[in-house]
Each structure stands twice: as C-alpha cells, then as structure tokens.
Design a protein around this motif. Structure first.
Motif, PDB file in Angstrom:
ATOM      1  N   ASP A  72       0.820  -1.220   0.000  1.00 59.52           N
ATOM      2  CA  ASP A  72       0.000   0.000   0.000  1.00 59.52           C
ATOM      3  C   ASP A  72       0.849   1.263   0.000  1.00 59.52           C
ATOM      4  OD1 ASP A  72       1.015  -0.047   2.551  1.00 59.52           O
ATOM      5  OD2 ASP A  72      -0.860  -0.665   3.498  1.00 59.52           O
ATOM      6  N   GLY A  73       2.177   1.099   0.065  1.00 61.93           N
ATOM      7  CA  GLY A  73       3.052   2.262  -0.018  1.00 61.93           C
ATOM      8  C   GLY A  73       3.112   3.117   1.230  1.00 61.93           C
ATOM      9  N   LEU A  74       2.435   2.680   2.304  1.00 58.87           N
ATOM     10  CA  LEU A  74       2.498   3.459   3.545  1.00 58.87           C
ATOM     11  C   LEU A  74       3.917   3.429   4.112  1.00 58.87           C
ATOM     12  CD1 LEU A  74      -0.800   2.298   5.315  1.00 58.87           C
ATOM     13  CD2 LEU A  74      -0.350   4.500   4.204  1.00 58.87           C
ATOM     14  N   LEU A  87      17.755   0.279   5.733  1.00 60.90           N
ATOM     15  CA  LEU A  87      16.708   0.489   4.726  1.00 60.90           C
ATOM     16  C   LEU A  87      16.781   1.903   4.152  1.00 60.90           C
ATOM     17  CD1 LEU A  87      13.746  -1.271   6.623  1.00 60.90           C
ATOM     18  CD2 LEU A  87      14.897  -2.150   4.588  1.00 60.90           C
ATOM     19  N   ASN A  88      17.075   2.867   5.017  1.00 56.78           N
ATOM     20  CA  ASN A  88      17.202   4.243   4.538  1.00 56.78           C
ATOM     21  C   ASN A  88      18.399   4.425   3.617  1.00 56.78           C
ATOM     22  OD1 ASN A  88      15.312   6.396   5.256  1.00 56.78           O
ATOM     23  ND2 ASN A  88      15.597   5.659   7.342  1.00 56.78           N
ATOM     24  N   LYS A  89      19.493   3.737   3.965  1.00 58.91           N
ATOM     25  CA  LYS A  89      20.684   3.873   3.127  1.00 58.91           C
ATOM     26  C   LYS A  89      20.394   3.328   1.730  1.00 58.91           C
ATOM     27  CE  LYS A  89      25.197   3.502   4.472  1.00 58.91           C
ATOM     28  NZ  LYS A  89      26.357   2.786   5.032  1.00 58.91           N
ATOM     29  N   ALA A  90      19.658   2.217   1.661  1.00 56.96           N
ATOM     30  CA  ALA A  90      19.303   1.666   0.350  1.00 56.96           C
ATOM     31  C   ALA A  90      18.501   2.698  -0.440  1.00 56.96           C
ATOM     32  CB  ALA A  90      18.509   0.375   0.515  1.00 56.96           C
ATOM     33  N   ASN A  91      17.522   3.299   0.213  1.00 57.65           N
ATOM     34  CA  ASN A  91      16.728   4.327  -0.466  1.00 57.65           C
ATOM     35  C   ASN A  91      17.620   5.435  -1.019  1.00 57.65           C
ATOM     36  OD1 ASN A  91      14.003   3.974  -0.832  1.00 57.65           O
ATOM     37  ND2 ASN A  91      13.428   4.661   1.214  1.00 57.65           N
ATOM     38  N   ARG A 117      10.892   3.465  -5.696  1.00 56.84           N
ATOM     39  CA  ARG A 117      11.620   4.418  -4.822  1.00 56.84           C
ATOM     40  C   ARG A 117      10.695   5.276  -3.961  1.00 56.84           C
ATOM     41  NH1 ARG A 117      14.591   1.510  -7.789  1.00 56.84           N
ATOM     42  NH2 ARG A 117      16.301   2.314  -9.057  1.00 56.84           N
ATOM     43  N   GLY A 118       9.453   4.821  -3.776  1.00 60.30           N
ATOM     44  CA  GLY A 118       8.506   5.738  -3.143  1.00 60.30           C
ATOM     45  C   GLY A 118       8.177   5.483  -1.675  1.00 60.30           C
ATOM     46  N   VAL A 119       8.927   4.614  -0.996  1.00 65.47           N
ATOM     47  CA  VAL A 119       8.536   4.288   0.379  1.00 65.47           C
ATOM     48  C   VAL A 119       9.461   4.956   1.390  1.00 65.47           C
ATOM     49  CG1 VAL A 119       8.204   2.419   2.040  1.00 65.47           C
ATOM     50  CG2 VAL A 119       7.529   2.107  -0.335  1.00 65.47           C
TER      51      VAL A 119
END
Ligand code: SF4
Ligand code: SF4
Lengths: 295, 180
Positions: A72-74, A87-91, A117-119
């Motif tokens: 759901d992209g939340l 996880l943030n570093k991957a983004n 790339r939208g989460v």
C-alpha cells in the motif's frame, strides 16, 4: 487511527530483542497506532552485509521496500535502529547512484518485483514522538512513573547519520517520551556514545570497554534504569552487563528497558504484555511499586 | 593492479576520499581509533596508494559504524561509508586481515541471511565461536543460557517463504556485479 507497514527486523521479531517487538505491538495498540507487519519480509542485512557487498545489501533492502510499495506504499516503521539506517541507506543509494539503481532493478525483476523508490522508512521512536501527539500520550497514561530516574540511551544509529529531525549528538525524542510517562530524565552525557554494536562478538574487549563507560555514566548520574531504542544496544548493555562486571570487577545491576516497555508500564499494560520477564537484569525491583499502584 | 584511489572512488560511498582536508575531526570522534589506524590516517594512506597496508590491515574492521565521523566531517565525506567501501574491496580481493575476526563474523551473518532470508542469532554466534575459538565458546555458554532461559534465543532458525526469491535476487546481483 494511523497505519504503518511494520518491519520488526530479525532481532525484535523473535531474537534477542523479542521483548521490544512485543512491547511495540502492545504500546501501538494502546495508542491507536496500527502496525501491520510486512508479509514475508527478509533480513535487511544490517551493517555486516553492507560491509561486504554493497549491491547485495541494497538488493535485500530493496526487496522489502518493493513489498511495502506493493502492499500500500504506507511508511515503513521499524523499532530497530540498524534496520532503520540500512533500509534508509538503500533508499538514498538507489537515488544517488543510478548505475547501482538499475542493477538492483534488474536483480529485483528476476524475482518479479519492482521498486519505484517511493517508500519512506521511519523509526518507531520518531513515530511516537512526531506523529503521536504528546497530549494524547499523556492523556492515556494510567500510572505516572514519578520518582523513576531514567537515563535515555540513544546510541548511534537512531540519530546518526541524521535521517530524522532529532539532533545527532544531543537528541531529545526519548527524553520527551520518558517525561510524558512521568519519569524523571537524568543528565546522561554519553547518551549518543557507541556501545560497540556487533563488535561485541568479534572484538569483545573494545565493546566491553564502551559498555562499561555507558553503565558508569548512567549510574553516576543516579539512574534507576537505562532506556534504549535499539535491540543491539539493549542486548549489549543488559546481557553483557555481567561480562562487564567480571572483566572490570564492578557490580552494576542496572535494568535496561526498551523505551516501549517503559511507556507500556505507564500506559497500564501488564509485565507479560511488555516482555519484562525477558530482561536479564530484572527491572521488577524498580518497577514493582508502579505495578502495585495500578488502578 | 590498478590504483587503489581510483577503485575506491568508483564504489558507492568511496568518492568522498578526494575531498578530505585531513583535519582529524573524524579521528578525534572515533571510538576505535586508539586501537588501530584512525579514519584520517586511512584516508591519507588510500591517497598514497598504500594498498596492502590498508586492505590487509585490521583497522577497517574496528569500525563500529557509529557514524559520529559522518555527522561531524566538515567536508561531508561520510567516512563510515568509506570504511564499508574499503571493507568490500578487501573481501572482494580476498586479502582481508586474518588477525581480526570481524570479517568472519560478518561472513557468518551473511550466510545466515542467504540461507534463511533472516538472520538466526543463536546459529550465527555458535558457528562463529566454533570456527574461531571453541574455548571462548565455553566462556560464552553462561551468557547463551541466560538468553535462552529468558526466551531470547530460539534454537531453530526461521526461514521465510520468499527465501528462494531472495536467493534469485542476490544471484542476479552477483552476476551483474561480476564478483565472486
Ligand atoms: S573529518 Fe572529514 S575532512 Fe576531516 S580528516 Fe576526517 S574525513 Fe577528512
Ligand atoms: S563510524 Fe567507524 S570510523 Fe567513523 S567514528 Fe564511528 S567507528 Fe570510527
């Protein structure tokens, strides 16, 4: 009710940080925050994976982010500081390094996944101190923890590199949450110093020295307990406290709680719901008076 | 063999090496620096192309990833990411230090993830100690039992349904990177 994609991480789901996972869910429920566990999530790879293989590490995180986007992209919320930065570093790597990004896309496609790339990835402490209203938390407090001296320990990866809005060296989020629960926050100058993280396994003497300094500072400042927001910090300070004692001939006996356990006590939840029996240095002596005063 | 500086420069997180002004802020912040080379020294040595001293030395592996250097560096270099980039190179070239046990611990961790899709802490620690120092494993027994009796160390590894998908993704990534 606010909803999030919940990413517990290996430690909090059923490892050494299992009490963190339990108390997170219990506190979430008490505060009307819905944490929906991401189905079939995989390990983020943490620091070890990123230190041996950047591309593989980014792929591991990207699979989770792709699953969240598909769900759901939340926002993804995690209680684990290491999952949070990994996880943030991957983004950010996916955005900063297009070549890496397209290779990761190709690898994901091999398993029929794609990630747009939208989460957004956030830490539980951030959610509870930014999205939840302090007044709402205060209105739900059933037992004020007045008289309890707390040393909020942030460690490293909750506040560094600066991903949220808290200060990387003098953060306040856990202080405010402890205060909302009625506890007294004591001065704790080492609150963002390192506990040695996973080096406790491979470089034990280095890590034990760092842990000793933290325990010493908290005790000197009159703490009845330390409060953390990371399963690795908690395990190092709690489970290895006896190793510190035998190495340095000290006799620390400082309970180390997850901040969700502390909040849960104030919200009137039971010791069992908060996994308090899982703490190695028992917090019950410090907390029993508050449980006895339950309405 | 090509120039170390150029290789580091090409790895995500490694490009900052050129911007360093050798001010030493990172070293003064680093909890591991007094046990090995400091981040500032490591950067200087990378720029001097001292390949073997860096990639086969212990110092990289003393980094606890505390990110204090990263938030303090006046040149926004992210020395933490740079350490990780150098660790990746050392492992890729098979030259990482044998004196420090961190690379093996990391490798054991990774294998757990590749096999199960999750990391299994009990298995990780047991395998690591058996391979490095079975005697130390005995010393750690008390700690292990404490965690076990407090319900914090399940003996069975959890495997996710998508572990084949995880493998497929990682295999593809490895093929694309041309490593191993
Ligand atoms: S703080 Fe930054 S600029 Fe200063 S020595 Fe370290 S990496 Fe170089
Ligand atoms: S992140 Fe690593 S190199 Fe930087 S200060 Fe911390 S331990 Fe030292």
């Amino acid at each position: 009710m606010r909803r999030y994609n919940y990413f517990p991480g290996c430690s909090c789901s059923e490892g050494t940080g299992v009490a963190y996972g339990l108390s997170t869910q219990a506190v979430g429920k008490a505060l009307d925050i819905e944490l929906v566990e991401l189905a079939d999530w995989n390990c983020c790879g943490s620091t070890p994976y990123g230190s041996l293989d950047v591309m593989g590490s980014t792929c591991l995180s990207a699979r989770n982010l792709a699953l969240a986007e598909k769900a759901d992209g939340l926002d993804v919320v995690t209680p684990c500081s290491s999952c949070y930065i990994t996880l943030n570093k991957a983004n950010s790597y996916l955005k900063e390094y297009p070549e890496l990004g397209s290779a990761v896309d190709e690898a994901l496609a091999a398993a029929d996944l794609e990630y747009g790339r939208g989460v957004r990835v956030r830490h539980l402490a951030e959610i509870l101190s930014e999205d939840a209203e302090p007044d709402v938390i205060r209105s739900k407090v059933k037992i004020s923890l007045s008289g309890l001296n707390v040393a909020p320990y942030y460690g490293c990866q909750l506040v560094r590199p600066r991903l949220g809005s808290d200060d990387p060296e003098c953060p306040q989020s856990l202080d405010s949450l402890a205060e909302s629960a009625g506890a007294k926050v004591i001065p704790f100058p080492l609150k963002t110093h390192c506990c040695g993280a996973s080096l406790i396994i491979s470089e034990e003497s280095l890590a034990l020295e760092l842990i000793r300094k933290l325990l010493d500072s908290a005790q000197q400042n009159g703490a009845h307990c330390i409060v953390t927001a990371c399963p690795l910090c908690q395990a190092n300070l709690d489970a290895y406290q006896s190793r510190v004692n035998s190495r340095f001939k000290t006799n620390y006996s400082l309970p180390v709680l997850f901040f969700t356990q502390l909040m849960g006590v104030a919200l009137g939840l039971t010791p069992k719901a908060l996994g308090l029996e899982k703490n190695i240095v028992s917090p019950m002596k410090a907390l029993t008076p508050y449980f006895l005063s339950r309405p | 063999m090509s120039n170390l500086l150029e290789e580091v420069y090409a790895i995500p997180g490694g490009e900052g090496v050129a911007l360093c002004i050798q001010c030493g802020t990172c070293s003064a912040s680093c909890p591991g620096a007094d046990r090995g080379l400091s981040p500032r020294q490591i950067i200087g040595m990378v720029r001097a192309d001292m390949r073997e001293e860096i990639l086969s030395g212990d110092s990289l592996w003393l980094c606890a990833s505390c990110y204090l250097c990263t938030v303090r560096c006046p040149r926004d270099i992210r020395p933490t990411d740079l350490m990780h980039a150098l660790e990746c190179l050392a492992v890729r070239d098979g030259v990482s230090s044998k004196r420090t046990r961190t690379p093996l611990m990391y490798r054991t961790f990774i294998n757990s993830v590749i096999n199960n899709g999750r990391v299994h802490e009990a298995g990780l620690v047991t395998r690591f100690y058996m391979r490095t120092n079975p005697l130390a494993a005995l010393k750690m027994l008390r700690l292990g039992l404490a965690l076990l009796s407090h319900g914090r160390m399940p003996l069975r590894a959890r495997k996710i349904n998508g572990r084949r998908a995880v493998r497929t993704i990682l295999d593809k990534a490895r093929a694309l990177a041309g490593t191993q």
